[in-house]
Design a protein around this motif. Structure first.
Motif, PDB file in Angstrom:
ATOM      1  N   LEU A  78       0.671  -1.187   0.201  1.00 61.23           N
ATOM      2  CA  LEU A  78      -0.050  -0.021  -0.097  1.00 61.23           C
ATOM      3  C   LEU A  78       1.075   1.182  -0.052  1.00 61.23           C
ATOM      4  O   LEU A  78       0.404   2.292  -0.264  1.00 61.23           O
ATOM      5  N   GLY A  79       2.051   1.223   0.460  1.00 62.74           N
ATOM      6  CA  GLY A  79       3.068   2.376   0.373  1.00 62.74           C
ATOM      7  C   GLY A  79       2.517   3.179   1.875  1.00 62.74           C
ATOM      8  O   GLY A  79       1.957   2.426   2.691  1.00 62.74           O
ATOM      9  N   PRO A  80       2.687   4.344   1.973  1.00 63.69           N
ATOM     10  CA  PRO A  80       2.603   5.135   3.102  1.00 63.69           C
ATOM     11  C   PRO A  80       1.046   5.494   3.301  1.00 63.69           C
ATOM     12  O   PRO A  80       0.417   6.017   2.462  1.00 63.69           O
ATOM     13  N   LEU A  88      -8.657  -1.329   7.891  1.00 60.17           N
ATOM     14  CA  LEU A  88      -9.798  -1.123   6.815  1.00 60.17           C
ATOM     15  C   LEU A  88      -9.640  -2.088   5.633  1.00 60.17           C
ATOM     16  O   LEU A  88     -10.443  -2.813   5.208  1.00 60.17           O
ATOM     17  N   LEU A  89      -8.330  -1.836   4.910  1.00 63.47           N
ATOM     18  CA  LEU A  89      -8.150  -2.669   3.678  1.00 63.47           C
ATOM     19  C   LEU A  89      -8.005  -3.990   3.684  1.00 63.47           C
ATOM     20  O   LEU A  89      -8.269  -4.596   2.989  1.00 63.47           O
ATOM     21  N   ALA A  90      -7.410  -4.557   5.031  1.00 65.09           N
ATOM     22  CA  ALA A  90      -7.294  -5.813   5.154  1.00 65.09           C
ATOM     23  C   ALA A  90      -8.705  -6.523   5.238  1.00 65.09           C
ATOM     24  O   ALA A  90      -8.951  -7.676   4.541  1.00 65.09           O
ATOM     25  N   ARG A  91      -9.823  -5.976   5.659  1.00 61.98           N
ATOM     26  CA  ARG A  91     -11.160  -6.504   5.684  1.00 61.98           C
ATOM     27  C   ARG A  91     -11.679  -6.309   4.373  1.00 61.98           C
ATOM     28  O   ARG A  91     -12.209  -7.174   3.907  1.00 61.98           O
ATOM     29  N   ILE A 153      -0.184  -1.556  -4.824  1.00 58.68           N
ATOM     30  CA  ILE A 153      -1.297  -0.920  -4.984  1.00 58.68           C
ATOM     31  C   ILE A 153      -1.487   0.501  -4.804  1.00 58.68           C
ATOM     32  O   ILE A 153      -1.392   1.282  -3.851  1.00 58.68           O
ATOM     33  N   GLU A 154      -1.845   0.928  -6.052  1.00 61.22           N
ATOM     34  CA  GLU A 154      -1.652   2.570  -6.153  1.00 61.22           C
ATOM     35  C   GLU A 154      -2.889   3.344  -5.572  1.00 61.22           C
ATOM     36  O   GLU A 154      -2.723   4.435  -5.025  1.00 61.22           O
ATOM     37  N   ARG A 159      -8.515   4.707  -1.248  1.00 58.16           N
ATOM     38  CA  ARG A 159      -9.575   4.036  -0.732  1.00 58.16           C
ATOM     39  C   ARG A 159      -9.835   4.659   0.663  1.00 58.16           C
ATOM     40  O   ARG A 159     -11.191   4.876   1.130  1.00 58.16           O
ATOM     41  N   TYR A 160      -8.821   4.840   1.236  1.00 61.43           N
ATOM     42  CA  TYR A 160      -9.106   5.368   2.916  1.00 61.43           C
ATOM     43  C   TYR A 160      -9.478   6.664   2.824  1.00 61.43           C
ATOM     44  O   TYR A 160     -10.372   7.194   3.923  1.00 61.43           O
ATOM     45  N   VAL A 161      -8.945   7.638   2.030  1.00 59.81           N
ATOM     46  CA  VAL A 161      -9.658   8.905   2.043  1.00 59.81           C
ATOM     47  C   VAL A 161     -11.021   9.022   1.637  1.00 59.81           C
ATOM     48  O   VAL A 161     -11.795   9.462   2.439  1.00 59.81           O
TER      49      VAL A 161
END
Length: 448
Positions: A78-80, A88-91, A153-154, A159-161
């Protein structure tokens, strides 16, 4: 090999001790073995890895990737990104495992590795113990045809934002608010200003120039003077000061005055209770939270459930009790309606939303109760020393407890992430407070 896991994953000085590339490789392989699902094809095994901005993150990221792919896990880099983004993204990406490479609020020379399960929550003590056993015993890598792949994953940050913006009421705008956001030269240096700006706020970002060696250095939630100066200089309405991985926050009003996690939890608990949203009329906090918070909540019929220090233990208690709000005085605010771990940015958004909803300034909202005088002294000791086992230290602690009996409380604990003994006391009598802390801290210092 010494014990790996502490209060919050594995942490230490980069390239030394438990925080070397070799140990990271072995941790990755052990975690891969632990989370592999038997009977699943190679493409089914998935890991997401995020990191903060430390120079050593590159080294650890590559080593973890090697260990994980050697066990047939496919790694998505994912990078920083903030620590809560990994949960969140693991799920959401149906991963078997999430990994965050960060030492949180620690100095740039340190680093750490935190694990999240497929449900997005941090691992239990039992899971960490089993992974540690696998590190010590070793694991057998998969056959060559089953080795995993790795790719970047760019859009992980994006996605978090987008998700973070959904946590305030639909249609609400932060337009008209001038907000200083201090990103500590850390993981949220792009995400936090983007979220606030896209919600309409006028954003003054600081701590957004990471170079690998300046994370948390004179900035962020543990060094709030930088944010305070910026708030005053720019005439801001609000300051949001994050730590290096953005899982904790300090809030500042227009004068630069700081509110800690206790005050934020008091505000949110009262609001949620009024709205019927506070599950079980209970807030979960640690033994470090101020006695004034407990009294303030009790007056409203809200219970305070205390845990040992560490946001992981707060979350475990919340899940066991079915409660949805908790946190730490240090600024971890856990809202399981929104996130699986502390999320400094989302907590800051909730505060800004409350300013918009009520029309009240930050200075009014961030002082819900008067704290009982509290003092915390951190005493360093040499690695390997056991100051709390020394007779003179135990004697000083007993004397302090006797002096505070019926007047306050004393809490002595070793840090789970640094070679520190934390000496904390609360008492309505400031002179007595200083005396007992000085006596115990002095005894620890002399023995260390």
């Amino acid at each position: 090999m010494s014990k790996l896991f502490g209060t919050d994953g594995v942490r230490g000085r980069a390239n030394q001790g438990n925080m070397t590339a070799e140990t990271a490789l072995r941790l990755g392989a052990a975690a891969g073995q632990f989370f592999r699902r038997e009977g699943q094809g190679a493409s089914a095994h998935r890991v997401v890895i995020g990191k903060d901005t430390r120079l050593s993150g590159y080294m650890l990221e590559n080593a973890l990737t090697a260990g994980l792919t050697s066990m047939g896990m496919n790694v998505l880099l994912l990078g920083p990104v903030p620590t809560p983004a990994v949960g969140l993204l693991a799920r959401s990406m149906r991963a078997d495992l999430g990994v965050m490479i960060s030492a949180s609020h620690n100095p740039p020379e340190d680093n750490g590795i935190k694990f999240f399960g497929p449900d997005g929550f941090k691992l239990s003590d039992e899971a960490e113990t089993e992974i540690e056993r696998l590190v010590h015993d070793g694991v057998a890598p998969v056959p060559a045809d089953d080795i995993g792949r790795a790719k970047r994953i760019e859009d992980g940050r994006g996605r978090y934002v987008e998700y973070a913006k959904t946590t305030i009421p639909s249609g609400m705008s932060l337009e008209g608010l001038r907000i200083v956001v201090d990103c500590a030269n850390g993981a949220a240096y792009r995400a936090a200003p983007e979220v606030l700006s896209e919600l309409g706020a006028t954003v003054i970002p600081i701590g957004v120039d990471p170079n690998g060696r300046n994370i948390n250095k004179g900035c962020g939630s543990t060094h709030t003077m930088a944010a305070a100066e910026a708030v005053v200089a720019h005439g801001a309405d609000l300051g949001i000061s994050l730590d290096g991985d953005a899982d904790r926050v300090m809030i500042l009003d227009a004068s630069g005055t700081v509110a800690d996690g206790d005050q934020l939890m008091a505000l949110f608990a009262s609001r949620w209770a009024t709205e019927g949203r506070l599950n079980g009329a209970t807030l979960v906090a640690t033994v470090m939270s101020n006695l004034g918070l407990e009294r303030h909540l009790a007056a409203q019929g809200i219970a305070l459930q205390r845990t040992k220090v560490g946001d992981r233990y707060v979350v475990e208690a919340m899940r066991q009790g079915g409660w949805n709000l908790g946190g730490e005085q240090s600024g971890h605010i856990v809202m399981t309606d929104y996130a699986t771990t502390g999320d400094g940015l989302i907590a800051g958004l909730q505060f800004a939303a409350e300013m918009v909803r009520t029309g009240r300034p930050a200075a009014e909202l961030m002082h819900s109760f008067t704290p009982v005088p509290q003092r915390l002294e951190n005493v360093k000791y040499e690695m390997g020393a056991r100051p709390l086992d020394k007779t003179e230290v135990r004697t000083a602690i007993s004397a302090a407890e006797a002096a505070l009996s019926g007047k306050g409380r004393l809490l002595i604990r070793p840090s789970g992430t640094e070679p520190l003994i934390r000496v904390m006391a609360e008492c309505e009598d400031p002179a007595l407070l200083d005396r007992v802390v000085d006596d115990v801290a002095g005894a620890v210092r002399a023995s260390a």
